[in-house]
Design a protein around this motif. Structure first.
Motif, mmCIF file in Angstrom:
data_model
loop_
_atom_site.group_PDB
_atom_site.id
_atom_site.type_symbol
_atom_site.label_atom_id
_atom_site.label_comp_id
_atom_site.label_asym_id
_atom_site.label_seq_id
_atom_site.Cartn_x
_atom_site.Cartn_y
_atom_site.Cartn_z
ATOM 1 N N ILE A 31 9.005 -100.985 -32.171
ATOM 2 C CA ILE A 31 7.759 -100.159 -31.197
ATOM 3 C C ILE A 31 6.133 -100.699 -30.856
ATOM 4 O O ILE A 31 6.196 -100.397 -31.833
ATOM 5 C CB ILE A 31 7.426 -98.519 -32.023
ATOM 6 C CG1 ILE A 31 9.285 -98.250 -32.627
ATOM 7 C CG2 ILE A 31 7.287 -97.485 -31.617
ATOM 8 C CD1 ILE A 31 9.955 -97.534 -31.421
ATOM 9 N N VAL A 32 5.891 -100.530 -29.779
ATOM 10 C CA VAL A 32 5.079 -101.065 -29.408
ATOM 11 C C VAL A 32 4.023 -100.083 -29.093
ATOM 12 O O VAL A 32 3.847 -100.054 -27.857
ATOM 13 C CB VAL A 32 5.396 -102.432 -28.467
ATOM 14 C CG1 VAL A 32 3.867 -103.016 -28.141
ATOM 15 C CG2 VAL A 32 6.165 -103.321 -28.823
ATOM 16 N N GLY A 33 3.150 -100.017 -29.770
ATOM 17 C CA GLY A 33 1.595 -98.778 -29.101
ATOM 18 C C GLY A 33 0.544 -99.655 -28.187
ATOM 19 O O GLY A 33 0.197 -100.645 -29.651
ATOM 20 N N LEU A 34 1.154 -99.472 -27.825
ATOM 21 C CA LEU A 34 -0.356 -99.674 -27.087
ATOM 22 C C LEU A 34 -1.989 -99.043 -26.843
ATOM 23 O O LEU A 34 -1.304 -98.087 -25.890
ATOM 24 C CB LEU A 34 0.343 -100.236 -25.782
ATOM 25 C CG LEU A 34 0.648 -101.415 -25.647
ATOM 26 C CD1 LEU A 34 1.682 -101.461 -23.863
ATOM 27 C CD2 LEU A 34 0.054 -102.510 -26.081
ATOM 28 N N ASN A 35 -3.297 -98.880 -27.047
ATOM 29 C CA ASN A 35 -3.738 -98.249 -26.527
ATOM 30 C C ASN A 35 -4.454 -98.367 -25.661
ATOM 31 O O ASN A 35 -5.792 -98.962 -25.321
ATOM 32 C CB ASN A 35 -5.043 -98.715 -28.120
ATOM 33 C CG ASN A 35 -6.121 -97.213 -27.661
ATOM 34 O OD1 ASN A 35 -5.961 -96.481 -27.348
ATOM 35 N ND2 ASN A 35 -7.351 -97.360 -28.878
ATOM 36 N N SER A 36 -4.230 -97.202 -24.463
ATOM 37 C CA SER A 36 -4.473 -97.184 -23.437
ATOM 38 C C SER A 36 -6.356 -96.942 -23.321
ATOM 39 O O SER A 36 -6.742 -95.564 -21.882
ATOM 40 C CB SER A 36 -4.110 -96.690 -22.016
ATOM 41 O OG SER A 36 -3.488 -95.402 -22.243
ATOM 42 N N ALA A 37 -6.547 -95.798 -24.459
ATOM 43 C CA ALA A 37 -8.416 -95.086 -24.159
ATOM 44 C C ALA A 37 -9.399 -95.527 -24.826
ATOM 45 O O ALA A 37 -10.418 -94.977 -24.970
ATOM 46 C CB ALA A 37 -7.891 -94.051 -25.384
ATOM 47 N N LEU A 38 -9.217 -96.943 -25.003
ATOM 48 C CA LEU A 38 -10.260 -97.622 -24.928
ATOM 49 C C LEU A 38 -10.977 -97.778 -24.125
ATOM 50 O O LEU A 38 -11.975 -97.122 -24.898
ATOM 51 C CB LEU A 38 -9.913 -99.092 -25.401
ATOM 52 C CG LEU A 38 -8.994 -99.501 -26.393
ATOM 53 C CD1 LEU A 38 -8.623 -101.056 -26.421
ATOM 54 C CD2 LEU A 38 -9.809 -99.317 -27.980
ATOM 55 N N MET A 39 -11.111 -97.595 -23.264
ATOM 56 C CA MET A 39 -12.282 -97.509 -21.911
ATOM 57 C C MET A 39 -12.100 -96.125 -20.979
ATOM 58 O O MET A 39 -12.420 -96.173 -19.749
ATOM 59 C CB MET A 39 -11.925 -98.998 -21.064
ATOM 60 C CG MET A 39 -11.776 -99.975 -21.953
ATOM 61 S SD MET A 39 -12.745 -101.454 -21.015
ATOM 62 C CE MET A 39 -13.164 -100.993 -19.918
ATOM 63 N N THR A 40 -11.620 -94.594 -22.429
ATOM 64 C CA THR A 40 -11.475 -93.955 -21.252
ATOM 65 C C THR A 40 -12.853 -92.807 -21.460
ATOM 66 O O THR A 40 -14.115 -93.882 -22.152
ATOM 67 C CB THR A 40 -10.475 -92.483 -21.375
ATOM 68 O OG1 THR A 40 -10.955 -92.690 -23.058
ATOM 69 C CG2 THR A 40 -8.921 -94.049 -21.267
ATOM 70 N N GLY A 41 -13.429 -91.877 -19.877
ATOM 71 C CA GLY A 41 -14.054 -90.940 -20.209
ATOM 72 C C GLY A 41 -15.610 -91.767 -19.940
ATOM 73 O O GLY A 41 -16.884 -91.542 -20.276
ATOM 74 N N ARG A 42 -15.628 -92.915 -19.342
ATOM 75 C CA ARG A 42 -16.371 -93.995 -18.937
ATOM 76 C C ARG A 42 -17.308 -92.657 -17.880
ATOM 77 O O ARG A 42 -18.643 -93.741 -17.625
ATOM 78 C CB ARG A 42 -17.060 -95.435 -18.982
ATOM 79 C CG ARG A 42 -16.043 -95.799 -19.794
ATOM 80 C CD ARG A 42 -16.156 -97.624 -19.708
ATOM 81 N NE ARG A 42 -15.040 -97.860 -18.852
ATOM 82 C CZ ARG A 42 -14.768 -98.508 -17.786
ATOM 83 N NH1 ARG A 42 -15.979 -99.474 -16.919
ATOM 84 N NH2 ARG A 42 -13.508 -98.882 -17.388
ATOM 85 N N VAL A 43 -16.440 -92.755 -16.747
ATOM 86 C CA VAL A 43 -17.010 -91.920 -15.409
ATOM 87 C C VAL A 43 -16.281 -90.598 -15.377
ATOM 88 O O VAL A 43 -15.551 -89.869 -16.042
ATOM 89 C CB VAL A 43 -16.163 -92.761 -14.004
ATOM 90 C CG1 VAL A 43 -16.890 -91.838 -12.786
ATOM 91 C CG2 VAL A 43 -16.135 -94.052 -14.224
ATOM 92 N N ARG A 44 -17.987 -89.628 -15.692
ATOM 93 C CA ARG A 44 -18.107 -88.619 -15.152
ATOM 94 C C ARG A 44 -17.448 -87.845 -13.300
ATOM 95 O O ARG A 44 -18.133 -88.132 -12.757
ATOM 96 C CB ARG A 44 -19.343 -87.489 -15.567
ATOM 97 C CG ARG A 44 -19.426 -87.756 -16.976
ATOM 98 C CD ARG A 44 -17.804 -87.322 -18.589
ATOM 99 N NE ARG A 44 -17.846 -87.589 -19.708
ATOM 100 C CZ ARG A 44 -16.907 -87.262 -20.053
ATOM 101 N NH1 ARG A 44 -16.259 -86.203 -19.750
ATOM 102 N NH2 ARG A 44 -17.206 -87.604 -21.428
ATOM 103 N N ALA A 45 -16.874 -86.317 -13.170
ATOM 104 C CA ALA A 45 -16.364 -86.041 -12.446
ATOM 105 C C ALA A 45 -17.502 -85.394 -12.119
ATOM 106 O O ALA A 45 -18.663 -85.110 -12.276
ATOM 107 C CB ALA A 45 -15.431 -85.372 -12.239
#
Length: 211
Positions: A31-45
């Motif tokens: 099972i390979v867990g990849l973290n795609s949340a490291l660079m989220t939330g930087r740009v706000r709508a």
């Protein structure tokens, strides 16, 4: 997220991806867990309470390379990542897809909150993609959106086939039921990726009959 990993996962697991290996039915599974949340939330709508992550997320080569290398030699490789590939920045999306799809048999993701499944055979690899539905609906969601749902998969390596079973919560019946909106009969059959399919003996050529 780092606190969650440190408190609930093994000490050797990194917030930048990890690989967990075990055996099931005589097969080595990774099972390979990849973290795609490291660079989220930087740009706000426009509404500052919401983040717009479309097209700016990056997995990064070090994370994908290291974790997939740890999965080498496994009979079945399952990659798990929150965001689908179309959320990633273009430069990273191309490399990430090639790496993950080329070395995984199954890819599980979320974020889009629609239960789906598809088997792909292409230049990037031979794999089955299974995005997850929503665990629970948002309070502001319309009734037809984000139905509480889940799925489970049965894989028959002897026959080289599998089935995805879709389930969703019925608000009126107050019970889990087959999700016939996701697939006919609430299930989708697929052929196992080619290197999981059983090897078949090549039939011997028949000898010509003597006259």
């Amino acid at each position: 997220y780092a606190d969650f990993v440190n408190n609930y996962c093994a000490a050797d697991r990194s917030v930048k991806g990890y690989c967990s290996r075990f055996e099931a039915a005589g097969k080595k599974v990774a099972i390979v867990g990849l973290n795609s949340a490291l660079m989220t939330g930087r740009v706000r709508a426009k509404r500052k309470t919401e983040a717009n992550d479309q097209g700016i997320i990056v997995l990064g080569e070090p994370q994908t390379y290291r974790t997939l290398e740890e999965a080498a030699g496994a009979d079945v490789v399952v990659a798990v990542v929150l965001h689908p590939f179309d959320c990633f920045a273009e430069f990273d999306r191309i490399k990430s897809r090639q790496s993950v799809c080329g070395k995984s048999h199954f890819i599980l993701c979320g974020h889009q909150h629609r239960p789906e499944a598809s088997a792909t055979v292409g230049t990037e690899g031979d794999y089955v993609s299974i995005p997850a539905g929503a665990s629970y609906p948002r309070p502001s969601a319309r009734p037809q959106d984000y139905w509480p749902s889940y799925n489970f998969v049965h894989l028959d390596l002897d026959k080289g086939v599998g089935t995805v079973y879709f389930r969703r919560w019925s608000k009126t019946k107050r019970q889990w039921m087959e999700d016939r909106d996701a697939a006919d009969g609430g299930r989708l059959n697929f052929k196992a990726p080619k290197d999981l399919a059983p090897l078949r003996e090549t039939p011997r050529p028949r000898r010509a009959a003597r006259t």
